[in-house]
Design an enzyme around this catalytic site. Structure first.
Site, PDB file in Angstrom:
ATOM      1  N   GLU A   6       0.777  -1.223  -0.080  1.00 52.58           N
ATOM      2  CA  GLU A   6       0.079   0.080  -0.038  1.00 52.58           C
ATOM      3  C   GLU A   6       0.812   1.246   0.054  1.00 52.58           C
ATOM      4  O   GLU A   6       0.610   2.290  -0.740  1.00 52.58           O
ATOM      5  CB  GLU A   6      -0.822   0.016   1.316  1.00 52.58           C
ATOM      6  CG  GLU A   6      -2.130   1.046   1.102  1.00 52.58           C
ATOM      7  CD  GLU A   6      -2.931   0.898   2.326  1.00 52.58           C
ATOM      8  OE1 GLU A   6      -4.356   0.360   2.034  1.00 52.58           O
ATOM      9  OE2 GLU A   6      -2.562   0.989   3.494  1.00 52.58           O
ATOM     10  N   GLU A  45       2.484   1.622  -3.497  1.00 53.95           N
ATOM     11  CA  GLU A  45       1.106   2.034  -4.167  1.00 53.95           C
ATOM     12  C   GLU A  45       1.120   3.578  -4.439  1.00 53.95           C
ATOM     13  O   GLU A  45       0.731   4.383  -5.078  1.00 53.95           O
ATOM     14  CB  GLU A  45      -0.098   1.468  -4.088  1.00 53.95           C
ATOM     15  CG  GLU A  45      -1.136   1.723  -4.895  1.00 53.95           C
ATOM     16  CD  GLU A  45      -2.498   0.976  -4.830  1.00 53.95           C
ATOM     17  OE1 GLU A  45      -3.659   1.240  -5.426  1.00 53.95           O
ATOM     18  OE2 GLU A  45      -2.591   0.384  -3.657  1.00 53.95           O
ATOM     19  N   CYS A  96      -8.313  -2.022   3.857  1.00 54.31           N
ATOM     20  CA  CYS A  96      -8.082  -3.111   4.648  1.00 54.31           C
ATOM     21  C   CYS A  96      -9.654  -3.430   5.553  1.00 54.31           C
ATOM     22  O   CYS A  96      -9.507  -4.513   6.100  1.00 54.31           O
ATOM     23  CB  CYS A  96      -7.044  -2.908   5.449  1.00 54.31           C
ATOM     24  SG  CYS A  96      -7.098  -1.546   6.470  1.00 54.31           S
ATOM     25  N   SER A 106      -7.132   1.823  -2.861  1.00 49.32           N
ATOM     26  CA  SER A 106      -6.191   1.123  -2.779  1.00 49.32           C
ATOM     27  C   SER A 106      -6.185  -0.423  -3.544  1.00 49.32           C
ATOM     28  O   SER A 106      -7.298  -1.088  -2.972  1.00 49.32           O
ATOM     29  CB  SER A 106      -5.251   0.638  -1.437  1.00 49.32           C
ATOM     30  OG  SER A 106      -4.312   0.024  -1.794  1.00 49.32           O
ATOM     31  N   LYS A 108     -15.356  -9.870   7.735  1.00 47.90           N
ATOM     32  CA  LYS A 108     -14.122 -10.544   7.172  1.00 47.90           C
ATOM     33  C   LYS A 108     -14.758 -11.757   6.564  1.00 47.90           C
ATOM     34  O   LYS A 108     -14.033 -12.571   5.775  1.00 47.90           O
ATOM     35  CB  LYS A 108     -13.208 -10.840   8.243  1.00 47.90           C
ATOM     36  CG  LYS A 108     -12.343  -9.564   8.838  1.00 47.90           C
ATOM     37  CD  LYS A 108     -11.476  -9.225   7.288  1.00 47.90           C
ATOM     38  CE  LYS A 108     -10.410  -7.940   7.785  1.00 47.90           C
ATOM     39  NZ  LYS A 108      -9.780  -7.766   6.661  1.00 47.90           N
ATOM     40  N   GLU A 147     -15.705 -11.229   3.067  1.00 48.55           N
ATOM     41  CA  GLU A 147     -14.419 -10.736   2.386  1.00 48.55           C
ATOM     42  C   GLU A 147     -13.798 -12.171   2.236  1.00 48.55           C
ATOM     43  O   GLU A 147     -13.348 -12.491   0.954  1.00 48.55           O
ATOM     44  CB  GLU A 147     -13.527 -10.167   3.227  1.00 48.55           C
ATOM     45  CG  GLU A 147     -12.236  -9.711   2.607  1.00 48.55           C
ATOM     46  CD  GLU A 147     -11.041  -9.119   3.462  1.00 48.55           C
ATOM     47  OE1 GLU A 147      -9.891  -9.368   3.398  1.00 48.55           O
ATOM     48  OE2 GLU A 147     -11.453  -8.360   4.209  1.00 48.55           O
ATOM     49  N   GLU A 179     -12.711 -12.951  -5.670  1.00 48.11           N
ATOM     50  CA  GLU A 179     -11.466 -12.485  -5.894  1.00 48.11           C
ATOM     51  C   GLU A 179     -10.124 -12.718  -5.010  1.00 48.11           C
ATOM     52  O   GLU A 179      -8.895 -12.636  -5.256  1.00 48.11           O
ATOM     53  CB  GLU A 179     -11.722 -10.997  -5.794  1.00 48.11           C
ATOM     54  CG  GLU A 179     -12.532 -10.122  -6.752  1.00 48.11           C
ATOM     55  CD  GLU A 179     -13.997 -10.082  -6.040  1.00 48.11           C
ATOM     56  OE1 GLU A 179     -14.666  -9.291  -6.831  1.00 48.11           O
ATOM     57  OE2 GLU A 179     -13.904 -10.784  -5.229  1.00 48.11           O
ATOM     58  N   CYS A 220     -10.821  -1.468  14.326  1.00 50.70           N
ATOM     59  CA  CYS A 220     -11.282  -3.111  14.503  1.00 50.70           C
ATOM     60  C   CYS A 220     -11.241  -3.343  15.901  1.00 50.70           C
ATOM     61  O   CYS A 220     -11.766  -4.433  16.314  1.00 50.70           O
ATOM     62  CB  CYS A 220      -9.774  -3.874  14.013  1.00 50.70           C
ATOM     63  SG  CYS A 220      -9.525  -3.689  12.048  1.00 50.70           S
TER      64      CYS A 220
END
Length: 586
Positions: free
Chosen positions: A289, A292, A309, A329, A368, A371, A376, A513
Site C-alpha cells: 500500500e 502504491e 483493509c 487502494s 471478514k 471478504e 477475488e 477493528c
C-alpha cells in the site's frame, strides 16, 4: 477562579436514591446517578453509547410525588428528588414486562448462540422468572442465514431498537428499521430483503449491541473443530491485532488486557498445527500500500488514495459510492494477503500440498467472513482463507476445551509468518494504518531514518482527523475517519472532486477493528479506548516498529515476491473491486 469560569460550571443537584443521598451534575439521568451508588437499574433498550429510546420501560422507578412510574434512562434528576428502585410496584412492573417479553420469545436457551451471555436471560434469572404464566404468542419464523456473516432470528427479537440505532446513528446506513404497528411491530429490513441485498455492509455492529440472540454472527466453530480432527489436514491460524486486546474481556481480565502469549498457547492447545500473526500480513500490506501510494503520488495516479483493509468500508464503497472505486487502494487486507502467502509461499516452504492446508483467521469483524468468500480472494478454485472466526467464536472454542486463559503460560507465534512490527500492531485502531504507512513512506521518500515514530495527529477517538505532514519538502495531506457516518462526509467531497487530501484511511467500525462487530459482547466506547491504548503499548514495547524493517518480510520479497508492486506481488497481494447493485434506490 474567574467569574467567567464560575458561570460555566454545571450546577449540582441533590437527591436521594433508596434513601441514600447523592450529589450529581444537573442533566444527569436517574440511571446514571444510581450507577454512581452501585445500583444497577434493570434495562434492555438502554445502551450507554446510544441516544435514549425509553422503549422497554424495564428501568421504571418510583419517584415521590409522581403518580406514575418514570423511566430511569430518560428522566433527569431534579433538586430534592426522592427515587425508589425496589418498591413492590416497581418490582411487579418489571416482572410483568419480562413475562410479556418471554411470552413472545423463543425459550430455546440451551441451543441459543447467546446462552449465558444474553441480557434477557440474565434479567429473568435476576428476577427469578423461571417461566412465564402467559400463553406463548411467538410467531414461528425461520432463521435468516443467507450470507456468510450475519444471522437473523426474528423470533428472538424484543424490539428494543438497539440494532436500529447502531445502524442508523453510528453507521448512517439505516438498513434496519421498524415496520408495523402496536403488537405487530417488528424490526426488519426494507421490503424484508436479506441483509446483504439492502444497504447493509455486514459490519456486525447490530450483533454487537443486540441484547438477545436476534442478530448474531454466522457460527463456523464446528468447521474448525472438524478440520482440527482431520489427520489429513494441516490447519493453520492467523490472529488479528485487535483480538489480543479484547479476548481477555471474556475471561475476567480488565478491558484492554494484552493476552498475546496466552492466546497463542490457547490456539496451540486447541490443536492448530501453526499459529501465525495477521500482523505479518499488516506489515506486508504497508509494503504494498505504501509503494502504491508513492507510485500514485509521483506518477499522477488517482488521488486521494484510500485504504482498503476494512471489508465493511469496502462493501460500503461498492454499494454507495461505486463511481469512486478508483480511489481505493488495490492492496488486499492483511488477512487476505496472509491467506495468499500461506497458500503459496508457506506451502512451498513447508512442503505441503496446498489442498491439504486449511487456513483459519480469527478476526474482530463479521464482514471478514464475507471478504474471505469473495471469488477475488483465491485462485484455482480455492479460497486463500478457508474459515473466518470472530473473537466471540474463539472465546467459544477456548471455553469448549476448558482452558483458563489467564492461567496459561505464554507462547510465541510460529515462523516464518509470525514476526511483526509495532506498526502492524496499531493496524487494529483508527489511525493506525495511516501511521504505519507514514513511517514507511517517510523513509522511502527521504532515504532518512525516521526518529519520531508517533504521529499523534492521527491518534485518538475523534470521528474525523486531518493534518498535513511535510515529507522531503512535500506536503502530504491526510485524513483519518472511523464509522461510515463519518466516511460519508469524506466521500461526498471525493465524489464532488473537492477533497483536499492525498491519502485517506477509513475504518467501518467505531474505533476501528478494536470495536469490530465480532468483538466480545459488552463492547462500549469506553472499552474501545482502553483497547486502543493497549495496541499503542504493544507498539512501544516491540524492538521492530517499522514494517519495512521486518526481516521476515524482507526475506519474503527476496525469496518469493521480488519487489513491492512487482508482477508476483500484484498477482497475489492486489485485487479489484466493483459496483454492487441494490434491488431498490431511495
Amino acid at each position: 477562579m474567574t467569574a467567567e469560569n464560575e458561570s460555566k460550571e454545571i450546577p449540582m443537584v441533590h437527591l436521594t436514591i433508596n434513601n441514600i443521598p447523592i450529589e450529581v451534575p444537573q442533566g444527569t439521568k436517574i440511571m446514571q446517578a444510581a450507577a454512581k451508588l452501585g445500583i444497577d437499574i434493570p434495562h434492555l433498550c438502554y445502551h450507554e453509547d446510544q441516544r435514549i429510546k425509553a422503549h422497554c420501560r424495564l428501568c421504571s422507578v418510583e419517584v415521590v410525588g409522581k403518580r406514575r412510574l418514570l423511566a430511569a434512562c430518560s428522566t433527569e434528576v431534579w433538586e430534592g428528588m426522592e427515587v425508589h428502585t425496589d418498591t413492590q410496584i416497581v418490582r411487579d412492573t418489571q416482572v410483568s414486562i419480562l413475562q410479556l417479553m418471554l411470552a413472545n420469545h423463543h425459550r430455546d436457551c440451551l441451543s441459543c448462540p447467546r446462552n449465558q451471555n444474553c441480557d434477557l436471560q440474565r434479567l429473568c434469572s435476576r428476577f427469578n422468572i423461571l417461566e412465564s404464566p402467559l400463553p406463548s404468542v411467538v410467531k414461528e419464523e425461520p432463521r435468516i442465514e443467507t450470507n456468510p456473516s450475519i444471522v437473523r432470528d426474528p423470533a428472538k427479537c424484543i424490539r428494543c431498537g438497539r440494532c436500529i440505532r447502531a445502524c442508523k446513528d453510528v453507521q448512517g446506513i439505516a438498513a434496519l428499521t421498524y415496520a408495523g404497528r402496536s403488537s405487530d411491530i417488528v424490526v426488519t429490513t426494507a421490503f424484508n430483503k436479506p441483509m446483504e441485498a439492502t444497504d447493509c455492509i455486514l459490519c456486525g455492529q447490530c450483533s454487537l449491541v443486540c441484547p438477545t440472540g436476534a442478530i448474531v454472527e454466522k457460527d463456523d466453530t464446528t468447521k474448525v473443530l472438524d478440520a482440527l480432527q482431520d489427520p489429513q489436514k494441516h490447519v493453520i491460524v492467523q490472529v488479528a491485532p485487535s483480538v489480543r486486546v479484547a479476548l481477555g474481556d471474556a475471561f475476567g481480565l480488565e478491558p484492554g488486557a494484552i493476552v498475546t502469549g496466552q492466546m497463542v498457547t490457547a490456539l496451540k492447545l486447541l490443536g492448530f498445527d501453526r499459529v501465525f500473526d495477521t500482523n505479518f500480513g499488516a506489515d506486508l500490506t504497508i509494503m504494498e500500500e505504501g509503494a502504491e501510494f508513492l507510485d500514485r503520488l509521483q506518477n499522477g495516479g488517482t488521488l486521494p488514495m484510500m485504504t482498503s483493509c476494512s471489508p465493511g468500508w469496502v462493501n460500503y464503497m461498492e454499494k454507495h459510492f461505486p463511481d469512486c472505486i478508483g480511489h481505493l487502494s488495490s492492496a488486499k487486507s492483511p488477512m487476505s494477503m496472509f491467506g495468499a502467502i500461506a497458500k503459496t509461499y508457506y506451502a512451498e516452504k513447508a512442503g505441503i500440498d496446498v489442498k491439504d492446508i486449511v487456513t483459519v483467521s480469527v478476526m474482530p469483524c463479521t464482514a471478514k467472513k464475507f471478504e474471505a468468500a469473495r471469488p477475488e480472494m483465491g485462485r484455482n478454485g480455492q479460497q486463500d482463507v478457508d474459515i473466518v472466526l470472530t473473537t466471540r467464536e474463539l472465546i467459544k472454542l477456548i471455553k469448549y476445551v476448558g482452558l483458563r486463559l489467564r492461567q496459561l503460560p505464554e507462547s510465541d507465534f510460529d515462523s516464518p509468518l509470525g514476526l511483526a512490527s509495532g506498526a502492524a500492531a496499531i493496524f487494529g485502531t483508527t489511525g493506525g494504518v495511516m501511521e504505519a504507512a507514514l513511517r514507511t513512506v517517510y523513509e522511502k521518500l527521504t532515504g532518512q531514518t525516521l526518529e519520531k515514530l508517533a504521529f499523534n495527529e492521527v491518534r485518538g477517538f475523534e470521528g474525523i482527523k486531518e493534518c498535513s505532514v511535510n515529507i522531503n519538502g512535500r506536503e502530504i495531506r491526510i485524513c483519518v475517519a472511523h464509522t461510515l457516518r463519518n466516511a460519508r462526509r469524506i466521500m461526498e467531497q471525493v465524489q464532488q472532486g473537492t477533497s483536499p487530501y492525498d491519502f485517506i484511511e477509513i475504518m467501518a467500525c467505531p474505533g476501528g477493528c478494536i470495536g469490530g462487530g465480532g468483538q466480545p459482547i459488552g463492547t462500549t466506547n469506553a472499552i474501545r479506548k482502553k483497547r486502543m491504548a493497549a495496541l499503542y503499548e504493544i507498539d512501544r514495547s516491540l524492538p521492530l516498529r517499522k514494517s519495512h524493517d521486518n526481516p521476515e518480510i524482507q526475506t519474503l520479497y527476496k525469496e518469493f515476491l521480488g519487489e513491492p508492486l512487482g508482477e508476483k506481488a500484484h498477482e497475489l497481494l492486489h485485487t479489484t473491486y466493483h459496483k454492487v447493485s441494490k434491488p431498490y434506490e431511495f
